[in-house]
Design a protein around this motif. Sequence first.
Motif, PDB file in Angstrom:
ATOM      1  N   GLN A  14       0.948  -1.117  -0.431  1.00 48.03           N
ATOM      2  CA  GLN A  14      -0.334   0.189   0.504  1.00 48.03           C
ATOM      3  C   GLN A  14       0.802   0.795   0.255  1.00 48.03           C
ATOM      4  OE1 GLN A  14      -2.634  -0.258   2.968  1.00 48.03           O
ATOM      5  NE2 GLN A  14      -3.417  -1.952   3.022  1.00 48.03           N
ATOM      6  N   HIS A  15       1.791   1.514   0.494  1.00 46.76           N
ATOM      7  CA  HIS A  15       2.596   2.660   1.141  1.00 46.76           C
ATOM      8  C   HIS A  15       4.681   2.524   0.134  1.00 46.76           C
ATOM      9  CE1 HIS A  15      -0.649   3.530   2.972  1.00 46.76           C
ATOM     10  NE2 HIS A  15      -1.065   2.345   3.851  1.00 46.76           N
ATOM     11  N   GLY A  16       5.074   1.286   0.250  1.00 50.31           N
ATOM     12  CA  GLY A  16       6.030   1.866  -0.342  1.00 50.31           C
ATOM     13  C   GLY A  16       6.529   2.070  -0.986  1.00 50.31           C
ATOM     14  N   PRO A  17       7.408   2.866  -0.936  1.00 44.75           N
ATOM     15  CA  PRO A  17       8.620   3.821  -2.081  1.00 44.75           C
ATOM     16  C   PRO A  17       8.031   2.690  -3.659  1.00 44.75           C
ATOM     17  CG  PRO A  17       9.925   3.683  -0.565  1.00 44.75           C
ATOM     18  CD  PRO A  17       8.991   2.790  -0.162  1.00 44.75           C
ATOM     19  N   ALA A  18       7.715   3.820  -4.562  1.00 44.79           N
ATOM     20  CA  ALA A  18       7.777   2.209  -6.303  1.00 44.79           C
ATOM     21  C   ALA A  18       8.394   1.993  -6.484  1.00 44.79           C
ATOM     22  CB  ALA A  18       7.030   3.335  -6.708  1.00 44.79           C
ATOM     23  N   ALA A  19      10.055   2.655  -6.253  1.00 38.27           N
ATOM     24  CA  ALA A  19      11.275   2.049  -7.017  1.00 38.27           C
ATOM     25  C   ALA A  19      11.645   0.922  -5.886  1.00 38.27           C
ATOM     26  CB  ALA A  19      12.416   3.273  -6.564  1.00 38.27           C
ATOM     27  N   HIS A  20      11.056   0.516  -4.866  1.00 35.83           N
ATOM     28  CA  HIS A  20      12.058  -0.173  -3.643  1.00 35.83           C
ATOM     29  C   HIS A  20      10.394  -1.470  -3.646  1.00 35.83           C
ATOM     30  CE1 HIS A  20      15.503   2.601  -3.868  1.00 35.83           C
ATOM     31  NE2 HIS A  20      14.973   3.292  -3.518  1.00 35.83           N
ATOM     32  N   ARG A  21       9.739  -1.876  -3.753  1.00 35.34           N
ATOM     33  CA  ARG A  21       8.277  -1.847  -3.479  1.00 35.34           C
ATOM     34  C   ARG A  21       8.474  -4.031  -3.809  1.00 35.34           C
ATOM     35  NH1 ARG A  21       3.946   0.362  -5.348  1.00 35.34           N
ATOM     36  NH2 ARG A  21       4.747   2.343  -4.136  1.00 35.34           N
ATOM     37  N   GLU A  22       9.279  -4.148  -4.955  1.00 34.47           N
ATOM     38  CA  GLU A  22       9.123  -5.251  -5.371  1.00 34.47           C
ATOM     39  C   GLU A  22      10.330  -6.150  -4.445  1.00 34.47           C
ATOM     40  OE1 GLU A  22       7.256  -7.266  -6.999  1.00 34.47           O
ATOM     41  OE2 GLU A  22       5.683  -5.239  -7.169  1.00 34.47           O
ATOM     42  N   ALA A  23      11.647  -5.148  -4.732  1.00 36.64           N
ATOM     43  CA  ALA A  23      12.929  -5.250  -3.685  1.00 36.64           C
ATOM     44  C   ALA A  23      12.009  -6.157  -2.687  1.00 36.64           C
ATOM     45  CB  ALA A  23      14.228  -4.646  -3.372  1.00 36.64           C
ATOM     46  N   ALA A  24      11.469  -5.025  -1.631  1.00 36.10           N
ATOM     47  CA  ALA A  24      11.255  -5.336  -0.224  1.00 36.10           C
ATOM     48  C   ALA A  24      10.272  -7.098   0.152  1.00 36.10           C
ATOM     49  CB  ALA A  24      10.664  -3.598  -0.104  1.00 36.10           C
ATOM     50  N   LEU A  25       9.622  -6.652  -0.804  1.00 36.31           N
ATOM     51  CA  LEU A  25       8.304  -7.427  -1.253  1.00 36.31           C
ATOM     52  C   LEU A  25       9.079  -9.003  -0.896  1.00 36.31           C
ATOM     53  CD1 LEU A  25       5.306  -6.228  -3.332  1.00 36.31           C
ATOM     54  CD2 LEU A  25       4.950  -6.570  -0.782  1.00 36.31           C
ATOM     55  N   ALA A  26      10.172  -8.783  -1.990  1.00 39.77           N
ATOM     56  CA  ALA A  26      11.222  -9.994  -1.913  1.00 39.77           C
ATOM     57  C   ALA A  26      11.764 -10.201  -0.842  1.00 39.77           C
ATOM     58  CB  ALA A  26      12.067  -9.965  -3.222  1.00 39.77           C
ATOM     59  N   VAL A  27      12.432  -9.507  -0.049  1.00 34.57           N
ATOM     60  CA  VAL A  27      12.543  -9.981   0.890  1.00 34.57           C
ATOM     61  C   VAL A  27      11.598 -10.284   2.217  1.00 34.57           C
ATOM     62  CG1 VAL A  27      13.884  -8.884   3.224  1.00 34.57           C
ATOM     63  CG2 VAL A  27      15.017  -7.624   0.143  1.00 34.57           C
ATOM     64  N   LEU A  28      10.547  -9.974   2.516  1.00 38.48           N
ATOM     65  CA  LEU A  28       9.328 -10.408   3.134  1.00 38.48           C
ATOM     66  C   LEU A  28       8.975 -11.752   2.581  1.00 38.48           C
ATOM     67  CD1 LEU A  28       7.673  -6.666   3.301  1.00 38.48           C
ATOM     68  CD2 LEU A  28       9.258  -7.439   5.093  1.00 38.48           C
ATOM     69  N   ARG A  29       8.882 -12.102   2.102  1.00 39.42           N
ATOM     70  CA  ARG A  29       8.231 -13.117   1.303  1.00 39.42           C
ATOM     71  C   ARG A  29       9.295 -14.343   1.845  1.00 39.42           C
ATOM     72  NH1 ARG A  29       5.669 -10.771  -3.462  1.00 39.42           N
ATOM     73  NH2 ARG A  29       3.584 -10.021  -2.947  1.00 39.42           N
TER      74      ARG A  29
END
Length: 197
Positions: free
Chosen positions: A11-26
């Motif tokens: 919902q709120h993550g910066p677009a530039a880092h959203r996918e990379a952050a989601l990959a780390v969390l998953r």
Amino acid sequence: MAEAAIGLIEQHGPAAHREAALAVLREIPAGTGPMTLNSPGPVDLCVAAAVAAAMNTHPRYVPAPQALRLTLVRHLREVEGRAIGAPARERVIDVSDADALQFLAQLYDDSYARLIPRQPSQRGPWEWDILAVLKAHLLGTPAAATTPEQAQMLKSKLLTILQAAAATPLKPSGPPPRGPRTGQRAQPTRKKPKKKR
């Protein structure tokens, strides 16, 4: 906490880092073990902020979770603005109390908005949470552009906050009631002797 953080990043993550952050969390395994971040940088900052927000939006940890969540959203927006090189004057990271109260009056009516004290020091946790929900919405959507569906969703969030406030027992204020202390024997009152003539 990782699952809750995924929702916040989406919902709120910066677009530039959203996918990379989601990959780390998953990749974080389920369970209660400690979470280790590999390298300091914008992705790990987003992950750490989202996990902190997920932990602290749990009512067991903090009485005003929406207010804390808004603080973290502001920090994320500030970091995103710096990362893309946006000038400071163009970064919208805060909404005033007056704007939030005006939006509340737009959602309901002015008499409802008057229930929230204008002085921040006089507000309780639920009043901070109501303002935080409204401010978080206004950070992404102007009041004039709010759709009826969004307004209904906001009203249901506000109702949840009010229901939680009503279910929270208030601590008694003021001096303790007078009377015998626990473990003490109450002395009977003595009658005054009658005066002789």
